[in-house]
Motif scaffolding. Structure first.
Motif, PDB file in Angstrom:
ATOM      1  N   GLY A   1       0.809  -1.214   0.000  1.00  0.00           N
ATOM      2  CA  GLY A   1       0.000   0.000   0.000  1.00  0.00           C
ATOM      3  C   GLY A   1       0.837   1.257   0.000  1.00  0.00           C
ATOM      4  O   GLY A   1       2.001   1.276   0.378  1.00  0.00           O
ATOM      5  N   SER A   2       0.213   2.334  -0.416  1.00  0.00           N
ATOM      6  CA  SER A   2       0.848   3.650  -0.380  1.00  0.00           C
ATOM      7  C   SER A   2       0.418   4.362   0.901  1.00  0.00           C
ATOM      8  O   SER A   2      -0.772   4.417   1.197  1.00  0.00           O
ATOM      9  N   PRO A   3       1.354   4.895   1.683  1.00  0.00           N
ATOM     10  CA  PRO A   3       0.992   5.545   2.936  1.00  0.00           C
ATOM     11  C   PRO A   3       0.087   6.757   2.752  1.00  0.00           C
ATOM     12  O   PRO A   3      -0.729   7.055   3.592  1.00  0.00           O
ATOM     13  N   SER A   4       0.216   7.453   1.647  1.00  0.00           N
ATOM     14  CA  SER A   4      -0.582   8.655   1.456  1.00  0.00           C
ATOM     15  C   SER A   4      -0.623   8.998  -0.023  1.00  0.00           C
ATOM     16  O   SER A   4       0.311   8.725  -0.768  1.00  0.00           O
ATOM     17  N   GLY A   5      -1.702   9.608  -0.436  1.00  0.00           N
ATOM     18  CA  GLY A   5      -1.795  10.043  -1.823  1.00  0.00           C
ATOM     19  C   GLY A   5      -1.069  11.359  -2.040  1.00  0.00           C
ATOM     20  O   GLY A   5      -0.641  11.678  -3.143  1.00  0.00           O
ATOM     21  N   ASN A   6      -0.916  12.135  -0.984  1.00  0.00           N
ATOM     22  CA  ASN A   6      -0.285  13.437  -1.075  1.00  0.00           C
ATOM     23  C   ASN A   6       1.168  13.335  -0.586  1.00  0.00           C
ATOM     24  O   ASN A   6       1.458  13.553   0.579  1.00  0.00           O
ATOM     25  N   VAL A   7       2.068  12.987  -1.490  1.00  0.00           N
ATOM     26  CA  VAL A   7       3.485  12.818  -1.158  1.00  0.00           C
ATOM     27  C   VAL A   7       4.290  13.857  -1.924  1.00  0.00           C
ATOM     28  O   VAL A   7       4.133  14.014  -3.129  1.00  0.00           O
ATOM     29  N   SER A   8       5.132  14.585  -1.209  1.00  0.00           N
ATOM     30  CA  SER A   8       6.045  15.507  -1.888  1.00  0.00           C
ATOM     31  C   SER A   8       7.474  14.996  -1.714  1.00  0.00           C
ATOM     32  O   SER A   8       7.853  14.523  -0.655  1.00  0.00           O
ATOM     33  N   THR A   9       8.246  15.074  -2.776  1.00  0.00           N
ATOM     34  CA  THR A   9       9.624  14.599  -2.765  1.00  0.00           C
ATOM     35  C   THR A   9      10.552  15.797  -2.672  1.00  0.00           C
ATOM     36  O   THR A   9      10.424  16.755  -3.433  1.00  0.00           O
ATOM     37  N   TRP A  10      11.500  15.714  -1.745  1.00  0.00           N
ATOM     38  CA  TRP A  10      12.475  16.786  -1.542  1.00  0.00           C
ATOM     39  C   TRP A  10      13.860  16.258  -1.871  1.00  0.00           C
ATOM     40  O   TRP A  10      14.263  15.199  -1.410  1.00  0.00           O
ATOM     41  N   ARG A  11      14.594  16.996  -2.682  1.00  0.00           N
ATOM     42  CA  ARG A  11      15.961  16.633  -3.054  1.00  0.00           C
ATOM     43  C   ARG A  11      16.904  17.745  -2.585  1.00  0.00           C
ATOM     44  O   ARG A  11      16.696  18.910  -2.921  1.00  0.00           O
ATOM     45  N   PRO A  12      17.937  17.386  -1.801  1.00  0.00           N
ATOM     46  CA  PRO A  12      18.875  18.427  -1.367  1.00  0.00           C
ATOM     47  C   PRO A  12      19.714  18.934  -2.547  1.00  0.00           C
ATOM     48  O   PRO A  12      20.027  18.187  -3.472  1.00  0.00           O
ATOM     49  N   LYS A  13      20.029  20.196  -2.507  1.00  0.00           N
ATOM     50  CA  LYS A  13      20.872  20.789  -3.555  1.00  0.00           C
ATOM     51  C   LYS A  13      22.289  20.242  -3.438  1.00  0.00           C
ATOM     52  O   LYS A  13      22.678  19.692  -2.416  1.00  0.00           O
TER      53      LYS A  13
END
Length: 87
Positions: free
Chosen positions: A44-56
Motif C-alpha cells: 500500500g501507499s501511505p498517502s496520496g499526497n506525497v512531496s519529494t524533496w531533493r537536497p541541492k
C-alpha cells in the motif's frame, strides 16, 4: 555554557551534512492523510499526497564546513568565557 551550545550546534550541522551526502531524496507525507498501519503494509501507499524533496548539491558541503568551523571555534573560545566573568 556557550561552548557546549556551539559544540552541539556544530556536531548537528556535521551530522546533517553527512546525511545529505547519503540521501538522494526524501519523501514527505501529509500528516492528516497518513495512518501508521499503511507504513507497515509494503503493497500500500501511505498517502496520496506525497512531496519529494531533493537536497541541492551545495547543501552537504555547506553544512559540513559550517559544522566543522563552529566546532573548531568552540574549542578555541577564550578561557574568560569558561569562568563566566566578562572582562
Amino acid at each position: 555554557m556557550r561552548r557546549s551550545i556551539f559544540i552541539a550546534l556544530g556536531i548537528m550541522a556535521i551530522i546533517l551534512g553527512a546525511e545529505f551526502l547519503m540521501i538522494d531524496s526524501a519523501n514527505l507525507y501529509a500528516a492528516g492523510e497518513t495512518r501508521p498501519a499503511s507504513f507497515i503494509n509494503p503493497a500500500g501507499s501511505p498517502s496520496g499526497n506525497v512531496s519529494t524533496w531533493r537536497p541541492k548539491e551545495w547543501m552537504p558541503w555547506a553544512f559540513l564546513s559550517l559544522g566543522a568551523i563552529t566546532v573548531l571555534y568552540a574549542f578555541t573560545l577564550p578561557r574568560r568565557w569558561r569562568s563566566g566573568a566578562i572582562a
